[in-house]
Enzyme design. Structure first.
Site, mmCIF file in Angstrom:
data_model
loop_
_atom_site.group_PDB
_atom_site.id
_atom_site.type_symbol
_atom_site.label_atom_id
_atom_site.label_comp_id
_atom_site.label_asym_id
_atom_site.label_seq_id
_atom_site.Cartn_x
_atom_site.Cartn_y
_atom_site.Cartn_z
ATOM 1 N N HIS A 38 25.703 32.763 24.413
ATOM 2 C CA HIS A 38 25.856 34.073 25.041
ATOM 3 C C HIS A 38 24.554 34.833 24.938
ATOM 4 O O HIS A 38 23.710 34.561 24.088
ATOM 5 C CB HIS A 38 27.007 34.873 24.409
ATOM 6 C CG HIS A 38 26.710 35.431 23.054
ATOM 7 N ND1 HIS A 38 26.173 36.679 22.863
ATOM 8 C CD2 HIS A 38 26.873 34.906 21.830
ATOM 9 C CE1 HIS A 38 26.016 36.897 21.573
ATOM 10 N NE2 HIS A 38 26.436 35.828 20.924
ATOM 11 N N CYS A 39 24.380 35.779 25.864
ATOM 12 C CA CYS A 39 23.245 36.685 25.810
ATOM 13 C C CYS A 39 23.826 38.079 25.604
ATOM 14 O O CYS A 39 24.939 38.226 25.129
ATOM 15 C CB CYS A 39 22.380 36.575 27.065
ATOM 16 S SG CYS A 39 23.234 37.035 28.577
ATOM 17 N N ALA A 40 23.123 39.101 25.982
ATOM 18 C CA ALA A 40 23.569 40.470 25.723
ATOM 19 C C ALA A 40 24.854 40.824 26.451
ATOM 20 O O ALA A 40 25.667 41.584 25.944
ATOM 21 C CB ALA A 40 22.468 41.448 26.116
#
Length: 129
Positions: A25-27
């Site tokens: 996942h990213c932000a």
């Protein structure tokens, strides 16, 4: 919002844990590398509580949950699926391995020539002067 329920719905609509190659996942996005895209139900993924959108980019299925929410959904997803947690870079690498030979060859050519573009531009400017 029930993060565990959202993670379970994601897992159910992507074909189960066996269909997940890598998860990161990213932000704002849950990034999944999928083994068989035919098993993915994008319409159902878009209707999951908290999901703001679903799209494919760079060989990854990306589900937008938003800042903060994605962290909690990701933790529940990892716990439910048993998939080993990966970084964004590892997910990109796994996605690259899923591509066909032609796309991998194009990527290699791009990786070779993109770093030398500034040198080519600079030499052209110097020749122009």
């Amino acid at each position: 919002m029930d993060y565990r329920k959202s993670a379970q719905e994601v897992l159910d609509n992507i074909g189960g844990a066996d269909n997940v190659v890598s998860a990161a996942h990213c932000a704002t996005r849950l990034r999944l590398v999928i083994a068989d895209n035919a098993k993915v139900n994008k319409e159902a993924l878009e209707n999951i509580d908290g999901a703001k959108g679903v799209f494919e980019a760079q060989g990854q299925l990306q589900i937008i949950f938003g800042t903060g929410t994605v962290n909690k959904v990701y933790e529940e997803f990892i716990a439910l699926s048993g998939v080993e947690a990966a970084t964004k870079a590892e997910a990109k690498e796994a996605a690259a391995q899923q591509q066909n030979i032609f796309m991998r060859a194009i990527k290699v050519l791009g990786d070779v020539f993109v770093p030398i573009i500034p040198a080519i531009v600079a030499s052209g400017l110097l020749l122009g002067i």
